[in-house]
Design a protein around this motif. Sequence first.
Motif, PDB file in Angstrom:
ATOM      1  N   VAL A  83       0.914  -1.448  -0.076  1.00 28.72           N
ATOM      2  CA  VAL A  83       0.030  -0.051  -0.070  1.00 28.72           C
ATOM      3  C   VAL A  83       0.942   1.180  -0.010  1.00 28.72           C
ATOM      4  N   ALA A  84       2.100   1.364   0.856  1.00 28.26           N
ATOM      5  CA  ALA A  84       2.825   2.587   0.799  1.00 28.26           C
ATOM      6  C   ALA A  84       3.542   2.670  -0.327  1.00 28.26           C
ATOM      7  N   LEU A  85       3.766   1.553  -1.224  1.00 29.50           N
ATOM      8  CA  LEU A  85       4.262   1.718  -2.364  1.00 29.50           C
ATOM      9  C   LEU A  85       3.264   2.385  -3.378  1.00 29.50           C
ATOM     10  N   LEU A  86       2.165   1.785  -3.391  1.00 25.83           N
ATOM     11  CA  LEU A  86       1.091   2.163  -4.369  1.00 25.83           C
ATOM     12  C   LEU A  86       0.945   3.781  -4.207  1.00 25.83           C
ATOM     13  N   LYS A  87       1.037   4.156  -2.809  1.00 23.49           N
ATOM     14  CA  LYS A  87       0.589   5.464  -2.470  1.00 23.49           C
ATOM     15  C   LYS A  87       1.734   6.516  -2.883  1.00 23.49           C
ATOM     16  N   LEU A  88       2.902   5.894  -3.413  1.00 26.96           N
ATOM     17  CA  LEU A  88       4.033   6.817  -4.216  1.00 26.96           C
ATOM     18  C   LEU A  88       3.585   7.385  -5.505  1.00 26.96           C
ATOM     19  N   ILE A  89       2.548   6.659  -6.082  1.00 23.04           N
ATOM     20  CA  ILE A  89       2.023   7.025  -7.506  1.00 23.04           C
ATOM     21  C   ILE A  89       1.234   8.167  -7.423  1.00 23.04           C
ATOM     22  N   PRO A  90       1.474   9.497  -7.946  1.00 24.66           N
ATOM     23  CA  PRO A  90       0.547  10.452  -8.028  1.00 24.66           C
ATOM     24  C   PRO A  90      -0.712  10.097  -8.699  1.00 24.66           C
ATOM     25  N   GLY A  91      -1.957  10.575  -7.964  1.00 19.51           N
ATOM     26  CA  GLY A  91      -3.187  10.425  -8.633  1.00 19.51           C
ATOM     27  C   GLY A  91      -3.932   9.096  -8.178  1.00 19.51           C
ATOM     28  N   LEU A  92      -3.107   8.301  -7.816  1.00 22.22           N
ATOM     29  CA  LEU A  92      -3.505   6.771  -7.454  1.00 22.22           C
ATOM     30  C   LEU A  92      -4.133   7.022  -5.979  1.00 22.22           C
ATOM     31  N   VAL A  93      -5.318   6.355  -5.904  1.00 23.46           N
ATOM     32  CA  VAL A  93      -6.034   6.397  -4.743  1.00 23.46           C
ATOM     33  C   VAL A  93      -6.387   5.042  -4.038  1.00 23.46           C
ATOM     34  N   VAL A  94      -5.964   4.478  -3.012  1.00 22.67           N
ATOM     35  CA  VAL A  94      -6.002   3.307  -2.600  1.00 22.67           C
ATOM     36  C   VAL A  94      -7.326   3.371  -1.689  1.00 22.67           C
ATOM     37  N   SER A  95      -8.623   3.101  -2.244  1.00 17.43           N
ATOM     38  CA  SER A  95      -9.724   3.588  -1.498  1.00 17.43           C
ATOM     39  C   SER A  95     -10.116   2.472  -0.459  1.00 17.43           C
ATOM     40  N   LYS A  96      -9.593   1.161  -0.636  1.00 19.44           N
ATOM     41  CA  LYS A  96      -9.699   0.288   0.434  1.00 19.44           C
ATOM     42  C   LYS A  96      -8.831  -0.976   0.451  1.00 19.44           C
ATOM     43  N   VAL A  97      -8.410  -1.385   1.510  1.00 25.11           N
ATOM     44  CA  VAL A  97      -7.626  -2.509   1.521  1.00 25.11           C
ATOM     45  C   VAL A  97      -8.284  -3.666   2.389  1.00 25.11           C
TER      46      VAL A  97
END
Lengths: 240, 431
Positions: A153-167
Motif C-alpha cells: 500500500v505504501a508503495l502504491l501511494k507513491l504514485i501520484p493520482g492513484l487512490v487506494v480507497s480500500k484495503v
Amino acid sequence: MVERIVYYAGCFANYYDPQIGKALIEVMRQNGIEALIPEQKCCGMPMMANGNVKGAAKNFNYNVKLLSRAASPGYDIITTCPSGNLMFRKEGLAFFDSEEARFVSGHIYDAGEYLLRLHHQGRLDTNFREIPLKVFYHNPCHLKVQNITKEPVALLKLIPGLVVSKVNTNCCGMGGSYGMKAVNYDLSVQIAQKVWEDVKAAEVDRIVTECGGCKLQLEAGTGINAVHPIVLLNEAYRSS
Amino acid sequence: MAEIPSILVLEPAAEQSQRRTAGIMVKKGPQLDLESLKAHLREIRQHSRDNHISLLEELKRNLDQYAGVKLAIATDAKQAASYIKQTAEGTDLASINKSSVVINELRPELQASGFKTYIRYFTEFKNFEKFEKKVEDYWALPGMHERGLVESFDVRKTVTRLRSSEVRDFVAILGVNAVSAEDGSVFFLQHMTNISKDLEQAKKIILVVSLEKVVKDRGAALFQTRCMGIFGLESILLDLGPKEVEQYDFDSLPTLSGDQGRELHILILDNGRKGLLKDGYKDLFLCLDCRACARQCPIGLHLLANKGMVYSPKNYLLGFLQGWLPPAEACVHCGRCQVECPVEIDIPTLLWKGQFEYYARHGRGLRKRLLDNPELLAKLGSWTAPLANWAKDRVIFKLIMQVVAGIHRQARLPTFHRQTLRKWAKGGRRG
Ligand code: SF4
Ligand code: SF4
C-alpha cells in the motif's frame, strides 16, 4: 559494479501473466538493477496441495539449488509470487530443509517489500507520472501471514493520482487452485462473497493484488480487472 | 484439609470493575503489552508440555488428599463415557459446557451411551434480556489489538464445598480451562452463568481435564485461564447466540432433598494426546483452546455451521489425528491460523504434515494424481495456446474437466500465453 537481483517469477508470472515479470524487470532496470532469471520450476506448493510430496520436494530442491547458486555473489532473491515467497521462506523449508533452502529462505523478498526498502534508503526512483485511478487493494493471505500488508500500500501511494480507497486482508477463498476444484467450489464462493461485496461497494476502477489465484477469484465475482502492483508501478514509470 | 480442592470461576470484568481489579495481572508500565503476556503464557504452556508426566503424578498425589473427590483416568473417549455412565447411576440427563474436549471428543460417545446432552450456555439465552447487560459488559472490554491491555478477567466465584441446597437430578460434564498440579485447584472461564449453576445444581459433577490442561501451580492456572479470556475474547462472536436445539431448562427441575449422593469427579482424558507428543505434533500440547486461530480461518464458519463441533484449525487437525475427522481436506492452506496464536503453534505446517502422512498411508485419489503437476498442465496450455484458450472456455471441455479432473465447470481458468516470461527473457526481451 552493476547491482543485480535474482528473480523468481513463479508459474503465474511465467505462464499466465508474463506482464508481471516484464514489469518487474523493467522496474528494476529503471532503478539501475539488473534482474537475473535462472532456470526455475513451479515452487511446489500446488503439488503439496495435491499430496504430491515427492514432486514438491524435487521442484523445491531444484529451485533452491539454482536460486542459491545465482544469488551466491550476494544478490537478493525477489519474487512477485506471494505463495512462492511463503514456500521458500517457510512452508517448504519445514519439510525439505537443506543448507541451500535455508540460504534462499534468508535471502528472498517480496518485490513490494524490496522496493519499499529501496525507497527508505532513498534509492527508489520516484519520478512517477500521474495515474488517476481509484483502486481496491486485496492483500493475499500468503503475504499477510508473512506480515507484508502495509508495504504494498505504501508503495502504491507513491504514485501520484492513484487512490487506494480500500484495503482488504480477508481471504478470498481461492487458495491457488483450491477454489477451482468441484469439491471446494461452493465453499470458496461463500468465502469470496464478502470480499466481492466489499469490492463492489468501493466503486473502484481496478483491483490490485499480487496473487494470481486471488486475481482470478476477484475478477470472476466483480468483473473488475485486477493487476499486480508491480504492473502499476511500471506503468507509472513509462513516459515519465 | 478441605473436602474438595477449590474450583474457581472467572468472568469478564468490564468497565465498572476494571478499575477495581486493574493491576492484579498486568501492572501498568512497560510489561503491559501483549508480547510479554504471550511470553509468560508460552513459558507456562511449555512447562506443561515438557513435564506432563510428572505434573500428572503430582496432581494425583495432591487430589488423593481430598476425601470429596474421585479421580479417574481415561485413555480414550469411550472409556471416559463409560465411566460417566457408571457414575450417573441411572440419570441420562447431562449438562455440558462449551469446551472443545467435551463437545468434540466426548459428546458423540456420551450420546451413543444414551445420554441426552444439552449445552447450558445456549440455554441461558432463553432469558436474553436478563443477560443483555452481561453481553454488553463483554463488548465493553477493549479489543485485543492495538489497545492498552488492562485487567479484563477476574475470579467471580469460588466453590470450596460440595454442600448445596439447589441440587437437581442431572450430571454436569465440564471441560476445565486449567488445573493446578500443586494443589488440585480447578479453573473455569465463564461468559454466561452456566458453569456456576452446574457447580451448584448438578447431582454429579464431572470435571474433564484433557492432559494438557494440567499446569504447575495455582498462579499459572489462573494466568492461563485469564489468557483464555483475553485471546479468546473475539472468537466468542463466532458462535454467540441462542440455539433452539440445545435448550433444556435445568432450573425448572425439582430440587432434591439434602445432598444425597452429590459427587465430584475429576476425569483426566488422554484420547491420543500422549501419542501426539511422540509423533511430531508435540506443539499441539501448547494449545489452551482460545480459538484465536478460528477467528482467522476462512473455512471455519462454514464448516462449523454443519458439523456442530467447536471449530478451530487446531481442533480440525486434532480431530483427524484422533481419527474422527478426514485429513483437513477443506483447508485452503492460507496459513492464517498461525497469525494470532498466542503460543505460536505452527498449525499450518502441522496441517500439511497430517495430510502428507495420510496420503503416504492411504494413497491419493485419481483426481489428485491428475492434478499432480500443475506446471505440466501450464506448459501444455502454453504450447497449445491459443487453442488451449479457445478450448478452456467451451462447455464440453469444462464438463470433461469437471468429470475427469474435478475442476468445477464454473471455475474461471487462467489464460495461457504462447510466449512465457522465460521464453521472452531468453529471446532478447522483445515484447
Ligand atoms: S491454513 Fe487451513 S486451517 Fe489454517 S486458517 Fe487457513 S484454511 Fe484455516
Ligand atoms: S492453536 Fe488456536 S486455540 Fe490453540 S492456542 Fe493457538 S490460537 Fe489458541
